[in-house]
Scaffold this motif. Structure first.
Motif, PDB file in Angstrom:
ATOM      1  N   ILE A 135       0.808  -1.236   0.003  1.00 30.06           N
ATOM      2  CA  ILE A 135      -0.208   0.058  -0.089  1.00 30.06           C
ATOM      3  C   ILE A 135       0.871   1.179   0.163  1.00 30.06           C
ATOM      4  N   GLY A 136       1.861   1.347   0.683  1.00 28.31           N
ATOM      5  CA  GLY A 136       2.870   2.391   0.703  1.00 28.31           C
ATOM      6  C   GLY A 136       3.433   2.700  -0.641  1.00 28.31           C
ATOM      7  N   ALA A 137       3.874   1.618  -1.317  1.00 27.93           N
ATOM      8  CA  ALA A 137       4.396   1.993  -2.685  1.00 27.93           C
ATOM      9  C   ALA A 137       3.235   2.207  -3.591  1.00 27.93           C
ATOM     10  N   TYR A 138       1.849   1.555  -3.444  1.00 30.36           N
ATOM     11  CA  TYR A 138       0.922   1.902  -4.369  1.00 30.36           C
ATOM     12  C   TYR A 138       0.705   3.416  -4.168  1.00 30.36           C
ATOM     13  N   LEU A 139       0.462   4.014  -2.995  1.00 30.09           N
ATOM     14  CA  LEU A 139       0.297   5.224  -2.797  1.00 30.09           C
ATOM     15  C   LEU A 139       1.399   6.282  -3.075  1.00 30.09           C
ATOM     16  N   ALA A 140       2.484   6.096  -3.169  1.00 27.66           N
ATOM     17  CA  ALA A 140       3.710   6.669  -3.677  1.00 27.66           C
ATOM     18  C   ALA A 140       3.570   6.880  -5.105  1.00 27.66           C
ATOM     19  N   VAL A 141       3.353   5.931  -5.924  1.00 29.97           N
ATOM     20  CA  VAL A 141       3.191   5.889  -7.178  1.00 29.97           C
ATOM     21  C   VAL A 141       1.891   6.796  -7.686  1.00 29.97           C
ATOM     22  N   SER A 142       0.944   6.591  -6.998  1.00 31.40           N
ATOM     23  CA  SER A 142      -0.366   7.305  -6.956  1.00 31.40           C
ATOM     24  C   SER A 142      -0.058   8.905  -7.075  1.00 31.40           C
ATOM     25  N   LEU A 143       0.727   9.250  -6.001  1.00 31.16           N
ATOM     26  CA  LEU A 143       1.045  10.835  -5.628  1.00 31.16           C
ATOM     27  C   LEU A 143       2.148  11.113  -6.979  1.00 31.16           C
ATOM     28  N   ARG A 144       2.984  10.171  -7.415  1.00 27.58           N
ATOM     29  CA  ARG A 144       3.900  10.788  -8.349  1.00 27.58           C
ATOM     30  C   ARG A 144       3.236  10.961  -9.560  1.00 27.58           C
TER      31      ARG A 144
END
Length: 190
Positions: A77-86
């Motif tokens: 989830i952390g990586a998913y949200l980081a990519v979403s933010l990017r």
């Protein structure tokens, strides 16, 4: 998953994602929000121009997360949200740059400026005409011949049967009134 389903703060991220995606558990989603909102917000704030923009972008990320909960493939989830933010920051920056280019185009577009200049010129000419009508007819005629028809003092004097000194007097009188009425606005024109 943990035994106590009421305390989501004890869930690990994988269990939260499962509860959120499979069971559509709103409390699991809220826990994800609590854990990641501030970190995402700080990252967004560094790349945007305001707190409000950063908040809106993070809100959009979580809205999309909820809307796509069934079809999103989330392993971390952390990586998913980081990519979403990017991705959302990239889209935001692209939209902002496009809007800025559009504004610059409007500022430099000869058609836009020409139209604005035409309007300003028309307003100026109306103001000049209104002011000139306050002058005696002979002064108006001399000024119009001089400034609008580009006639020389000698030509005007010959056409109107005046002395050159009289022509200069009428021009000076008109200019003086225009300067009083249209201060500074007329310096380039006169």
């Amino acid at each position: 998953m943990k035994e106590d389903s009421s305390n989501y703060s004890l869930y690990d991220e994988e269990d939260l994602v499962t509860a959120f995606q499979v069971s559509e558990d709103m409390r699991a989603f809220e826990e994800i929000y609590k854990r990641f909102w501030f970190k995402l917000y700080n990252a967004a704030l560094k790349r945007t121009t305001s707190q409000q923009e950063a908040e809106e972008l993070i809100q959009n990320i979580f809205e999309r997360l909820w809307a796509n909960r069934r079809k999103a493939v989330i392993h971390n989830i952390g990586a998913y949200l980081a990519v979403s933010l990017r991705n959302i920051l990239h889209d935001h920056t692209r939209r902002r740059m496009t809007a800025e280019k559009y504004r610059q185009t409007l500022d430099t577009d000869p058609l836009v400026n020409t139209t604005e200049e035409d309007v300003n010129r028309e307003l100026l000419l109306k103001d000049i005409d209104k002011t000139l009508r306050e002058l005696p007819e002979k002064t108006q005629t001399v000024f119009r011949l001089s400034r609008f028809e580009n006639k020389s003092v000698r030509e005007i004097a010959g056409n109107l049967d005046l002395t050159e000194k009289a022509v200069e007097y009428h021009i000076t009188k008109a200019i003086k009134l225009l300067r009083q009425r249209l201060r500074g606005y007329m310096s380039a024109f006169l």
